[in-house]
Design a protein around this motif. Sequence first.
Motif, PDB file in Angstrom:
ATOM      1  N   ILE A   1       0.864  -1.160   0.000  1.00  0.00           N
ATOM      2  CA  ILE A   1       0.000   0.000   0.000  1.00  0.00           C
ATOM      3  C   ILE A   1       0.911   1.222   0.000  1.00  0.00           C
ATOM      4  CG2 ILE A   1      -1.746   1.284   1.281  1.00  0.00           C
ATOM      5  CD1 ILE A   1      -2.673  -1.397   2.435  1.00  0.00           C
ATOM      6  N   GLN A   2       0.827   2.013  -1.066  1.00  0.00           N
ATOM      7  CA  GLN A   2       1.697   3.166  -1.188  1.00  0.00           C
ATOM      8  C   GLN A   2       0.873   4.333  -1.684  1.00  0.00           C
ATOM      9  OE1 GLN A   2       4.853   2.584  -3.971  1.00  0.00           O
ATOM     10  NE2 GLN A   2       6.031   4.292  -3.192  1.00  0.00           N
ATOM     11  N   SER A   3       0.952   5.432  -0.989  1.00  0.00           N
ATOM     12  CA  SER A   3       0.184   6.591  -1.404  1.00  0.00           C
ATOM     13  C   SER A   3       0.999   7.410  -2.392  1.00  0.00           C
ATOM     14  CB  SER A   3      -0.199   7.449  -0.198  1.00  0.00           C
ATOM     15  OG  SER A   3       0.961   7.942   0.417  1.00  0.00           O
ATOM     16  N   ALA A   4       0.283   8.130  -3.235  1.00  0.00           N
ATOM     17  CA  ALA A   4       0.931   8.986  -4.220  1.00  0.00           C
ATOM     18  C   ALA A   4       1.375  10.266  -3.533  1.00  0.00           C
ATOM     19  CB  ALA A   4      -0.038   9.278  -5.357  1.00  0.00           C
ATOM     20  N   ASP A   5       2.662  10.586  -3.626  1.00  0.00           N
ATOM     21  CA  ASP A   5       3.200  11.803  -3.034  1.00  0.00           C
ATOM     22  C   ASP A   5       3.951  12.583  -4.091  1.00  0.00           C
ATOM     23  OD1 ASP A   5       4.108  13.818  -1.406  1.00  0.00           O
ATOM     24  OD2 ASP A   5       5.666  12.601  -0.468  1.00  0.00           O
ATOM     25  N   PRO A   6       3.256  13.539  -4.748  1.00  0.00           N
ATOM     26  CA  PRO A   6       3.938  14.321  -5.774  1.00  0.00           C
ATOM     27  C   PRO A   6       5.018  15.226  -5.207  1.00  0.00           C
ATOM     28  CG  PRO A   6       1.731  15.152  -5.397  1.00  0.00           C
ATOM     29  CD  PRO A   6       1.868  13.898  -4.604  1.00  0.00           C
ATOM     30  N   GLY A   7       5.002  15.448  -3.897  1.00  0.00           N
ATOM     31  CA  GLY A   7       6.013  16.291  -3.279  1.00  0.00           C
ATOM     32  C   GLY A   7       7.283  15.543  -2.909  1.00  0.00           C
ATOM     33  N   ALA A   8       7.391  14.282  -3.320  1.00  0.00           N
ATOM     34  CA  ALA A   8       8.586  13.502  -3.004  1.00  0.00           C
ATOM     35  C   ALA A   8       9.831  14.128  -3.623  1.00  0.00           C
ATOM     36  CB  ALA A   8       8.431  12.070  -3.494  1.00  0.00           C
ATOM     37  N   TYR A   9       9.716  14.741  -4.779  1.00  0.00           N
ATOM     38  CA  TYR A   9      10.841  15.379  -5.442  1.00  0.00           C
ATOM     39  C   TYR A   9      10.513  16.817  -5.832  1.00  0.00           C
ATOM     40  CZ  TYR A   9      14.416  16.385  -8.925  1.00  0.00           C
ATOM     41  OH  TYR A   9      15.429  16.958  -9.632  1.00  0.00           O
TER      42      TYR A   9
ATOM     43  N   GLY B   1       1.581  20.255  -0.791  1.00  0.00           N
ATOM     44  CA  GLY B   1       2.633  21.183  -0.402  1.00  0.00           C
ATOM     45  C   GLY B   1       3.363  21.843  -1.549  1.00  0.00           C
ATOM     46  N   LEU B   2       2.990  21.573  -2.784  1.00  0.00           N
ATOM     47  CA  LEU B   2       3.631  22.225  -3.914  1.00  0.00           C
ATOM     48  C   LEU B   2       3.033  23.615  -4.092  1.00  0.00           C
ATOM     49  CD1 LEU B   2       4.093  19.106  -4.461  1.00  0.00           C
ATOM     50  CD2 LEU B   2       4.353  19.775  -6.839  1.00  0.00           C
ATOM     51  N   SER B   3       3.844  24.565  -4.501  1.00  0.00           N
ATOM     52  CA  SER B   3       3.344  25.911  -4.752  1.00  0.00           C
ATOM     53  C   SER B   3       3.425  26.202  -6.242  1.00  0.00           C
ATOM     54  CB  SER B   3       4.139  26.939  -3.952  1.00  0.00           C
ATOM     55  OG  SER B   3       5.512  26.853  -4.275  1.00  0.00           O
ATOM     56  N   LYS B   4       2.601  27.130  -6.683  1.00  0.00           N
ATOM     57  CA  LYS B   4       2.537  27.485  -8.096  1.00  0.00           C
ATOM     58  C   LYS B   4       3.744  28.338  -8.460  1.00  0.00           C
ATOM     59  CE  LYS B   4      -0.600  29.146 -11.580  1.00  0.00           C
ATOM     60  NZ  LYS B   4      -1.945  29.558 -11.880  1.00  0.00           N
ATOM     61  N   THR B   5       4.296  28.093  -9.633  1.00  0.00           N
ATOM     62  CA  THR B   5       5.453  28.846 -10.101  1.00  0.00           C
ATOM     63  C   THR B   5       5.306  29.148 -11.586  1.00  0.00           C
ATOM     64  OG1 THR B   5       7.858  28.921 -10.222  1.00  0.00           O
ATOM     65  CG2 THR B   5       6.838  26.815 -10.690  1.00  0.00           C
TER      66      THR B   5
ATOM     67  N   LYS C   1      13.187  21.340  -9.973  1.00  0.00           N
ATOM     68  CA  LYS C   1      12.305  20.845  -8.916  1.00  0.00           C
ATOM     69  C   LYS C   1      10.851  21.240  -9.176  1.00  0.00           C
ATOM     70  CE  LYS C   1      15.273  19.143  -5.844  1.00  0.00           C
ATOM     71  NZ  LYS C   1      15.182  17.882  -5.177  1.00  0.00           N
ATOM     72  N   SER C   2      10.542  21.554 -10.428  1.00  0.00           N
ATOM     73  CA  SER C   2       9.194  21.961 -10.806  1.00  0.00           C
ATOM     74  C   SER C   2       8.634  20.982 -11.838  1.00  0.00           C
ATOM     75  CB  SER C   2       9.233  23.368 -11.400  1.00  0.00           C
ATOM     76  OG  SER C   2       7.942  23.778 -11.777  1.00  0.00           O
ATOM     77  N   VAL C   3       7.341  20.723 -11.752  1.00  0.00           N
ATOM     78  CA  VAL C   3       6.660  19.894 -12.728  1.00  0.00           C
ATOM     79  C   VAL C   3       5.659  20.774 -13.472  1.00  0.00           C
ATOM     80  CG1 VAL C   3       4.878  19.098 -11.112  1.00  0.00           C
ATOM     81  CG2 VAL C   3       5.397  17.742 -13.134  1.00  0.00           C
ATOM     82  N   VAL C   4       5.613  20.621 -14.786  1.00  0.00           N
ATOM     83  CA  VAL C   4       4.668  21.359 -15.615  1.00  0.00           C
ATOM     84  C   VAL C   4       3.637  20.370 -16.128  1.00  0.00           C
ATOM     85  CG1 VAL C   4       4.350  22.813 -17.646  1.00  0.00           C
ATOM     86  CG2 VAL C   4       6.460  22.982 -16.302  1.00  0.00           C
ATOM     87  N   VAL C   5       2.376  20.623 -15.802  1.00  0.00           N
ATOM     88  CA  VAL C   5       1.274  19.771 -16.241  1.00  0.00           C
ATOM     89  C   VAL C   5       0.634  20.451 -17.450  1.00  0.00           C
ATOM     90  CG1 VAL C   5      -0.899  18.684 -15.585  1.00  0.00           C
ATOM     91  CG2 VAL C   5       0.882  19.038 -13.855  1.00  0.00           C
ATOM     92  N   HIS C   6       0.753  19.812 -18.601  1.00  0.00           N
ATOM     93  CA  HIS C   6       0.142  20.325 -19.829  1.00  0.00           C
ATOM     94  C   HIS C   6      -1.232  19.670 -19.994  1.00  0.00           C
ATOM     95  CE1 HIS C   6       3.776  22.312 -21.227  1.00  0.00           C
ATOM     96  NE2 HIS C   6       4.445  21.214 -20.867  1.00  0.00           N
TER      97      HIS C   6
ATOM     98  N   LEU D   1       9.581  10.056  -8.206  1.00  0.00           N
ATOM     99  CA  LEU D   1      10.410   8.994  -7.643  1.00  0.00           C
ATOM    100  C   LEU D   1      11.555   8.640  -8.581  1.00  0.00           C
ATOM    101  CD1 LEU D   1       7.689   6.661  -6.101  1.00  0.00           C
ATOM    102  CD2 LEU D   1       9.283   8.167  -4.892  1.00  0.00           C
ATOM    103  N   ALA D   2      11.292   8.625  -9.888  1.00  0.00           N
ATOM    104  CA  ALA D   2      12.336   8.340 -10.864  1.00  0.00           C
ATOM    105  C   ALA D   2      13.375   9.457 -10.896  1.00  0.00           C
ATOM    106  CB  ALA D   2      11.723   8.141 -12.248  1.00  0.00           C
ATOM    107  N   ALA D   3      12.943  10.703 -10.693  1.00  0.00           N
ATOM    108  CA  ALA D   3      13.871  11.840 -10.712  1.00  0.00           C
ATOM    109  C   ALA D   3      14.783  11.817  -9.496  1.00  0.00           C
ATOM    110  CB  ALA D   3      13.086  13.137 -10.756  1.00  0.00           C
ATOM    111  N   GLU D   4      14.305  11.244  -8.390  1.00  0.00           N
ATOM    112  CA  GLU D   4      15.115  11.184  -7.174  1.00  0.00           C
ATOM    113  C   GLU D   4      16.281  10.212  -7.319  1.00  0.00           C
ATOM    114  OE1 GLU D   4      13.281  11.770  -2.889  1.00  0.00           O
ATOM    115  OE2 GLU D   4      12.193  10.318  -4.077  1.00  0.00           O
ATOM    116  N   ILE D   5      16.072   9.190  -8.114  1.00  0.00           N
ATOM    117  CA  ILE D   5      17.085   8.114  -8.224  1.00  0.00           C
ATOM    118  C   ILE D   5      18.267   8.533  -9.029  1.00  0.00           C
ATOM    119  CG2 ILE D   5      17.469   5.800  -9.118  1.00  0.00           C
ATOM    120  CD1 ILE D   5      14.599   5.173  -8.358  1.00  0.00           C
TER     121      ILE D   5
END
Length: 165
Positions: free
Chosen positions: A22-30, A56-60, A66-71, A161-165
Amino acid sequence: MNISRVVVLFVLLALGSCGYQIQSADPGAYFETYALSGDTKILACQAVVRRLERAGLSKTSGGDDKSVVVHCLSEKTDRRAVSVDASSLGAEYQIVYSVEYALESGEGRRLVPPLWISRSDTFLYDRRNLLGTHNEESVIREELIDRVADHMIQAISRVSLAAEI
């Protein structure tokens, strides 16, 4: 020992032994910030923004790694009869909600290429209870939007998670 405790213990042992995690989705991991581009009126994308901010992510508007862009590219909703009654009127309907989206890093590196995500559900059309049927359809539409948003958040979590590795 209480029977409910035995059942809970058995379920936990079964889940643990089969390798299920059981693993929750945490977009703030990276990622620390997010940006939304494209059609910002897409309902699932609005739900994604709310979830990213809760995580916990803020808009930029800047472009850092360290930013993700959702298209948010496109949205489709479809409703069709899947069965009919004796008088050849729709008795059961299927609703399909689809969103096309892509993910990039703040620096413009493609994380997820443009792809469609679709979710669907069915409901019975009761001509004797039109208000109840309409309410059920509305609830299903909202649930489909939430399911698509969940998928998008899980995709953001996977790439973080992939970006952290």
